[in-house]
Design a protein around this motif. Sequence first.
Motif, PDB file in Angstrom:
ATOM      1  N   LEU A 183       0.827  -1.203   0.000  1.00  0.00           N
ATOM      2  CA  LEU A 183       0.000   0.000   0.000  1.00  0.00           C
ATOM      3  C   LEU A 183       0.864   1.257   0.000  1.00  0.00           C
ATOM      4  N   GLU A 184       1.918   1.264   0.779  1.00  0.00           N
ATOM      5  CA  GLU A 184       2.796   2.434   0.855  1.00  0.00           C
ATOM      6  C   GLU A 184       3.549   2.641  -0.460  1.00  0.00           C
ATOM      7  N   GLU A 202       1.180   4.294  -2.824  1.00  0.00           N
ATOM      8  CA  GLU A 202       0.881   5.650  -2.382  1.00  0.00           C
ATOM      9  C   GLU A 202       2.037   6.625  -2.627  1.00  0.00           C
ATOM     10  N   GLU A 204      -1.773  12.651  -0.265  1.00  0.00           N
ATOM     11  CA  GLU A 204      -1.997  11.291   0.201  1.00  0.00           C
ATOM     12  C   GLU A 204      -3.492  10.953   0.235  1.00  0.00           C
ATOM     13  N   ASN A 205      -3.786   9.738  -0.184  1.00  0.00           N
ATOM     14  CA  ASN A 205      -5.152   9.206  -0.131  1.00  0.00           C
ATOM     15  C   ASN A 205      -5.052   7.685  -0.151  1.00  0.00           C
ATOM     16  N   PRO A 206      -4.778   7.059   1.008  1.00  0.00           N
ATOM     17  CA  PRO A 206      -4.591   5.610   1.058  1.00  0.00           C
ATOM     18  C   PRO A 206      -5.787   4.828   0.530  1.00  0.00           C
ATOM     19  N   GLU A 207      -6.973   5.402   0.635  1.00  0.00           N
ATOM     20  CA  GLU A 207      -8.159   4.701   0.134  1.00  0.00           C
ATOM     21  C   GLU A 207      -8.080   4.497  -1.371  1.00  0.00           C
ATOM     22  N   SER A 215      -5.254   4.299  -3.107  1.00  0.00           N
ATOM     23  CA  SER A 215      -4.212   3.295  -3.340  1.00  0.00           C
ATOM     24  C   SER A 215      -4.745   1.891  -3.065  1.00  0.00           C
ATOM     25  N   TYR A 216      -5.557   1.763  -2.030  1.00  0.00           N
ATOM     26  CA  TYR A 216      -6.174   0.466  -1.735  1.00  0.00           C
ATOM     27  C   TYR A 216      -7.075   0.033  -2.899  1.00  0.00           C
ATOM     28  N   THR A 221      -2.011  -5.870   1.094  1.00  0.00           N
ATOM     29  CA  THR A 221      -1.639  -4.477   1.317  1.00  0.00           C
ATOM     30  C   THR A 221      -0.502  -4.312   2.320  1.00  0.00           C
ATOM     31  N   ARG A 248      -1.308   5.490  -9.900  1.00  0.00           N
ATOM     32  CA  ARG A 248      -1.756   6.227  -8.715  1.00  0.00           C
ATOM     33  C   ARG A 248      -2.144   7.672  -9.001  1.00  0.00           C
TER      34      ARG A 248
END
Length: 224
Positions: free
Chosen positions: A101-102, A105, A114-117, A119-120, A132, A154
């Motif tokens: 995940l990182e 991102e 940043e928006n981890p959602e 990337s998920y 992840t 991304r």
Amino acid sequence: MLTAHNLRKNYSIGPRQTSVIDQLNLEIPSHTFATIQGVSGSGKSTLLHLLGGLDTPDEGEVRWNNTSLSSLTQNALSEWRNLSVGFIFQSYHLLQELNALENVELPAMIQGKENPELSYALLEKVGLSHRTDHRPLELSGGEQQRVAIARALRNRPQLLLADEPTGNLDRQTAHGIVDLLLKIHQEEKITVILVTHDAEIAQLGELRFKMENQKIIRLVPHSF
């Protein structure tokens, strides 16, 4: 539209100059899936680096939507690469200290967006939502390449450049990666340029080219 006009690129090896690309011309319309085939050392990776602004030609120019890459400042070129181009490499280039995940991102972190959602969601798109938290060494080669594809997507690029993305993979896994790229191309309507030594994979391009003698040849269907 991505165009290259009279590209020339030489490399110095000691006192000798080696010509890799010589007066190469190329035109790829937007939203096209193009393949470039060539043997090792034919210059296809060098060409991809020139098209993506990772390297500069000794002569000639690359234009993206009528903007010459050579006219951009280094900051503007870096921003264009980060926001408009997604890169996929044979060796994945994932950061070992980051989990999947990182790694996905990372391009957004560079922009401070940043928006981890999101990337998920991209990991889910490439079939890795269950991985992840895994770091690269805990993933297979095919899984690492899927993470690299998610990372390349991304920042919602308009252009996706894939340099031998199946070169380190077995045949079955390689076909899965190419099928994924074709699906992404169809769904996202982005321009894809895939460089490969594999004639079977090269056949899948809407536009197909072959590198020979430092130049590029456009192929008609069923040339191989």
